[in-house]
Enzyme design. Structure first.
Site, short mmCIF file in Angstrom:
data_model
loop_
_atom_site.label_atom_id
_atom_site.label_comp_id
_atom_site.label_asym_id
_atom_site.label_seq_id
_atom_site.Cartn_x
_atom_site.Cartn_y
_atom_site.Cartn_z
N ASP A 67 0.75 -1.07 -0.08
CA ASP A 67 0.02 -0.11 0.09
C ASP A 67 0.88 1.30 -0.01
O ASP A 67 2.04 1.14 0.20
CB ASP A 67 -0.84 -0.12 1.37
N ASP A 121 -0.21 5.19 0.95
CA ASP A 121 -0.49 6.06 1.98
C ASP A 121 -0.40 5.43 3.53
O ASP A 121 -1.24 4.62 3.54
CB ASP A 121 -1.85 6.86 1.84
#
Length: 224
Positions: free
Chosen positions: A18, A20
Site C-alpha cells: 500500500d 499512504d
C-alpha cells in the site's frame, strides 16, 4: 546483531505495498482536504475523518449517499485538492532503503489513490514508482475488495497467496486477507495500536530482506 525472522522464516514470491500510511505519510495533507470537504457538506468532521483512510475517494463519497451530491464530481474536486496540497507528505522511516533492496520485478505498489495523486505524493516523499503500479484507476471496486491485490500479483506473474502485503489501514488489511496474502502491518501513522492478528512493525528501519537462489523473499527485523 541478532535478527528475528518474521512469518517463521517463510519466503514469498513478491511483496505488495500500500502507499499512504505504509510507504509514506500523507495524513496531514489528506485530512486538511477532507476536513474542508466534509465541513462544506455539513458532516461531523471529527467523526468522519477516521472512516476515509485506505479507501478510494469515490467509494467514500458514494457510501455517504449525500442527497443531491454528484459523487463523481466531488471525487474529482477532492483529487485536485489533494494533488495541490502535498505539504507534509514524507517517506516513512527507512522505506526508500528497504524498497531499494528489493529486486525490481518482485514488488508492486497497490494504492487506493488515483494514479496522478499517487505519482504526486511519491515525488513529494522522494520515492520512485515501481514497474508494477496498481491504482484506484485500475479497479472497478476498491479496498476492502481484494481486486487490487489480485491484479498486482497477476501483473507480477505470481499468485496473491504467495505474496506478503504491507498495509496500515483496516480496509487494506482486509483486502490483503481476502486476496489470500500474508499481511505485515506498518504502524508508523497509528496513534494507538491497531487491533490485528498480523505481525506489525513501526517503520522500515531495522527491517531486512533477503532473497534465495530462486528470487524468493524473506523478511526479518533487527533485535539490537
Amino acid at each position: 546483531m541478532t535478527t528475528d525472522a518474521l512469518f517463521g522464516g517463510r519466503s514469498f514470491a513478491a511483496f505488495l505495498f500500500d502507499m499512504d500510511g505504509t510507504l509514506l505519510t500523507s495524513i496531514e495533507a489528506a485530512e486538511r482536504v477532507w476536513s474542508n470537504w466534509a465541513g462544506r457538506h455539513g458532516l461531523d468532521v471529527a467523526a468522519f475523518l477516521p472512516t476515509l483512510h485506505g479507501k478510494r475517494a469515490i467509494d467514500t463519497v458514494r457510501q455517504l449517499a449525500l442527497p443531491g451530491v454528484d459523487a463523481d464530481a466531488e471525487a474529482e474536486w477532492i483529487l485536485q485538492a489533494e494533488i495541490d496540497d502535498v505539504d507534509g507528505v514524507r517517506e516513512i522511516g527507512g522505506a526508500a532503503a528497504f524498497l531499494g533492496a528489493l529486486p525490481a520485478d518482485r514488488w508492486a505498489l497497490v494504492t487506493s489513490a488515483p494514479r496522478l495523486l499517487a505519482l504526486r505524493r511519491l515525488e513529494a516523499a522522494g520515492l520512485t514508482p515501481p514497474a508494477v503500479f496498481v491504482t484506484a484507476d485500475d479497479v472497478a471496486i476498491g479496498k476492502p475488495e481484494p481486486d487490487c491485490y489480485l491484479l498486482a500479483a497477476s501483473r507480477l506473474g505470481v499468485v496473491a497467496s504467495d505474496c506478503l502485503v504491507f498495509e496500515d489501514a483496516p480496509a487494506g488489511i482486509e483486502a490483503g486477507e481476502r486476496a489470500g496474502a500474508s499481511v505485515l502491518v506498518i504502524q508508523a501513522t497509528h496513534t494507538a495500536p491497531l487491533a490485528s492478528s498480523h505481525p506489525g512493525v513501526s517503520h522500515y528501519e531495522g527491517l531486512r530482506v533477503s532473497s534465495d537462489a530462486d528470487g524468493r523473499l524473506t523478511v526479518s527485523r533487527d533485535l539490537g
